[in-house]
Design a protein around this motif. Structure first.
Motif, PDB file in Angstrom:
ATOM      1  N   GLU A 101       9.288   8.585   9.104  1.00  0.00           N
ATOM      2  CA  GLU A 101       9.807   9.043   7.815  1.00  0.00           C
ATOM      3  C   GLU A 101       8.765   8.841   6.710  1.00  0.00           C
ATOM      4  OE1 GLU A 101      13.615   7.338   6.955  1.00  0.00           O
ATOM      5  OE2 GLU A 101      14.346   7.819   8.962  1.00  0.00           O
ATOM      6  N   VAL A 102       8.735   9.804   5.774  1.00  0.00           N
ATOM      7  CA  VAL A 102       7.811   9.711   4.639  1.00  0.00           C
ATOM      8  C   VAL A 102       8.354   8.677   3.649  1.00  0.00           C
ATOM      9  CG1 VAL A 102       6.783  10.953   2.693  1.00  0.00           C
ATOM     10  CG2 VAL A 102       7.025  12.095   4.908  1.00  0.00           C
ATOM     11  N   GLY A 103       7.514   7.732   3.262  1.00  0.00           N
ATOM     12  CA  GLY A 103       7.927   6.726   2.267  1.00  0.00           C
ATOM     13  C   GLY A 103       8.436   5.449   2.920  1.00  0.00           C
ATOM     14  N   GLY A 104       8.845   4.522   2.065  1.00  0.00           N
ATOM     15  CA  GLY A 104       9.422   3.271   2.560  1.00  0.00           C
ATOM     16  C   GLY A 104       8.415   2.246   3.043  1.00  0.00           C
ATOM     17  N   VAL A 105       7.125   2.472   2.743  1.00  0.00           N
ATOM     18  CA  VAL A 105       6.093   1.571   3.261  1.00  0.00           C
ATOM     19  C   VAL A 105       5.615   0.562   2.207  1.00  0.00           C
ATOM     20  CG1 VAL A 105       3.855   1.473   4.451  1.00  0.00           C
ATOM     21  CG2 VAL A 105       5.321   3.434   4.767  1.00  0.00           C
TER      22      VAL A 105
ATOM     23  N   SER B  17     -13.321   9.725  -1.644  1.00  0.00           N
ATOM     24  CA  SER B  17     -13.952   8.476  -2.072  1.00  0.00           C
ATOM     25  C   SER B  17     -13.181   7.849  -3.231  1.00  0.00           C
ATOM     26  CB  SER B  17     -15.401   8.748  -2.499  1.00  0.00           C
ATOM     27  OG  SER B  17     -15.409   9.634  -3.591  1.00  0.00           O
ATOM     28  N   GLY B  18     -13.432   6.560  -3.464  1.00  0.00           N
ATOM     29  CA  GLY B  18     -12.774   5.865  -4.581  1.00  0.00           C
ATOM     30  C   GLY B  18     -11.463   5.243  -4.164  1.00  0.00           C
ATOM     31  N   ARG B  19     -10.390   5.602  -4.872  1.00  0.00           N
ATOM     32  CA  ARG B  19      -9.082   4.981  -4.631  1.00  0.00           C
ATOM     33  C   ARG B  19      -8.014   6.035  -4.368  1.00  0.00           C
ATOM     34  NH1 ARG B  19      -8.255  -0.117  -6.746  1.00  0.00           N
ATOM     35  NH2 ARG B  19      -6.145   0.415  -7.367  1.00  0.00           N
ATOM     36  N   LEU B  20      -7.278   5.858  -3.281  1.00  0.00           N
ATOM     37  CA  LEU B  20      -6.093   6.698  -3.036  1.00  0.00           C
ATOM     38  C   LEU B  20      -4.880   5.857  -3.417  1.00  0.00           C
ATOM     39  CD1 LEU B  20      -6.270   8.730   0.306  1.00  0.00           C
ATOM     40  CD2 LEU B  20      -6.080   9.598  -2.029  1.00  0.00           C
ATOM     41  N   ALA B  56       1.122   4.955  -1.471  1.00  0.00           N
ATOM     42  CA  ALA B  56       1.104   6.325  -2.001  1.00  0.00           C
ATOM     43  C   ALA B  56       0.097   7.184  -1.232  1.00  0.00           C
ATOM     44  CB  ALA B  56       0.766   6.313  -3.487  1.00  0.00           C
ATOM     45  N   GLY B  57      -1.048   6.582  -0.880  1.00  0.00           N
ATOM     46  CA  GLY B  57      -2.047   7.282  -0.070  1.00  0.00           C
ATOM     47  C   GLY B  57      -1.529   7.565   1.331  1.00  0.00           C
ATOM     48  N   LEU B  58      -0.863   6.571   1.914  1.00  0.00           N
ATOM     49  CA  LEU B  58      -0.285   6.754   3.251  1.00  0.00           C
ATOM     50  C   LEU B  58       0.747   7.876   3.232  1.00  0.00           C
ATOM     51  CD1 LEU B  58       0.293   3.036   4.347  1.00  0.00           C
ATOM     52  CD2 LEU B  58      -1.503   4.566   5.158  1.00  0.00           C
ATOM     53  N   ARG B  59       1.540   7.892   2.165  1.00  0.00           N
ATOM     54  CA  ARG B  59       2.573   8.914   2.029  1.00  0.00           C
ATOM     55  C   ARG B  59       1.954  10.323   2.038  1.00  0.00           C
ATOM     56  NH1 ARG B  59       7.666   8.977  -0.681  1.00  0.00           N
ATOM     57  NH2 ARG B  59       8.181  11.096  -1.238  1.00  0.00           N
ATOM     58  N   SER B  91       0.314  -0.599   8.833  1.00  0.00           N
ATOM     59  CA  SER B  91       1.346   0.424   8.608  1.00  0.00           C
ATOM     60  C   SER B  91       1.626   1.259   9.855  1.00  0.00           C
ATOM     61  CB  SER B  91       0.895   1.365   7.485  1.00  0.00           C
ATOM     62  OG  SER B  91      -0.292   2.039   7.883  1.00  0.00           O
ATOM     63  N   GLY B  92       0.820   1.060  10.913  1.00  0.00           N
ATOM     64  CA  GLY B  92       0.994   1.842  12.135  1.00  0.00           C
ATOM     65  C   GLY B  92       0.240   3.162  12.118  1.00  0.00           C
ATOM     66  N   PHE B  93      -0.409   3.508  10.991  1.00  0.00           N
ATOM     67  CA  PHE B  93      -1.128   4.779  10.914  1.00  0.00           C
ATOM     68  C   PHE B  93      -2.345   4.789  11.852  1.00  0.00           C
ATOM     69  CE2 PHE B  93       0.255   7.466   7.143  1.00  0.00           C
ATOM     70  CZ  PHE B  93       1.510   6.905   7.089  1.00  0.00           C
ATOM     71  N   GLY B  94      -2.893   3.593  12.098  1.00  0.00           N
ATOM     72  CA  GLY B  94      -4.051   3.494  12.982  1.00  0.00           C
ATOM     73  C   GLY B  94      -3.740   3.894  14.408  1.00  0.00           C
TER      74      GLY B  94
END
Lengths: 134, 110
Positions: A101-105, B17-20, B56-59, B91-94
């Motif tokens: 799901e998008v968000g909640g992180v 580059s920079g900040r997300l 916010a970047g992950l989103r 976050s599990g994105f890796g």
């Protein structure tokens, strides 16, 4: 401890961030804690900016400072309805891209990065305190 | 935050580059969605100069990743800095996305 109070809008985000980072840099030996504090501060501020004042304008107060050798504390206060974001369920970090799901992180990340996080409702406001330790 | 792109063989390389963070991620997301709209599908995001990423970047990355997948494309990441790698990891994105050590490796293995 130093304190800064500003409107709860995204435009305040940069000023809060500079305020906290400058305080850490002034302390000198806390530099290694900056990346974690930076992230936790953003997640806590964004949470307040998005959710604390659904009916209109309000303020955020950030207080921070060293609290013992190699330790730093940040508190974020709002005057919205009593709400403890730390009670929200963790995201499923093992989900694949289709079911994720998008968000909640945000709060989940904050919980991983801070040494300790606490919520209290006092003096008519929500106070979240984050402690960081080397 | 700065974002730029170029084609390399069949791949579409995005350099960020920079900040997300909460203030810059919408711009990154918008740029990527525009490139997808223009027909790009084999994305490699080079994060060598990205110092910071928040939820916010992950989103934004998840929104872009879902869109690329729905269009039948691919998305990989390279050259994560320590801070960004840490956020990706917890976050599990890796594990949700392909992550390579270098652009050269990504080009060979994507």
């Amino acid at each position: 401890m130093v304190t800064l109070r500003l409107p709860a809008v995204m435009e305040s985000f940069g000023a809060f961030r500079s305020f906290v980072i400058e305080e850490m840099e002034r302390e000198g030996d806390l530099r290694e804690l900056i990346p974690g504090v930076d992230l936790v501060l953003e997640e806590l501020l964004v949470n307040v900016i998005h959710y604390a004042y659904p009916k209109g304008e309000g303020e955020i107060e950030v207080e921070c400072g060293a609290c013992g050798s190699g330790k730093f504390r940040v508190t974020v206060k709002d005057w919205g309805n009593p709400f403890n974001p730390l009670e929200q369920a963790d995201p499923d970090v093992t989900a694949d891209i289709d079911s994720r799901e998008v968000g909640g992180v945000g709060i989940f990340l904050a919980r991983q990065m801070a040494s300790r996080l606490n919520h209290a409702y006092r003096d008519g406001g929500n106070v979240i305190t984050a402690w960081f330790e080397k | 935050m700065d974002v730029s792109s170029h084609k390399q063989d069949k791949f579409f390389i995005v350099r960020v580059s920079g900040r997300l963070d909460a203030t810059t991620s919408p711009e990154f997301e918008k740029s990527c969605l525009e490139w997808i709209g223009q027909g790009e599908s084999m994305f490699i995001v080079d994060m060598k100069e990205l110092e910071y990423m928040s939820s916010a970047g992950l989103r934004s990355i998840l929104v872009v990743g879902k869109k690329i997948k729905s269009e039948g494309g691919t998305l990989a990441f390279t050259s994560l800095t320590p801070n960004v790698n840490h956020v990706f990891s917890i976050s599990g994105f890796g594990s949700m996305f392909k992550v390579h050590d270098s652009l050269e490796t990504a080009l060979k293995n994507s």
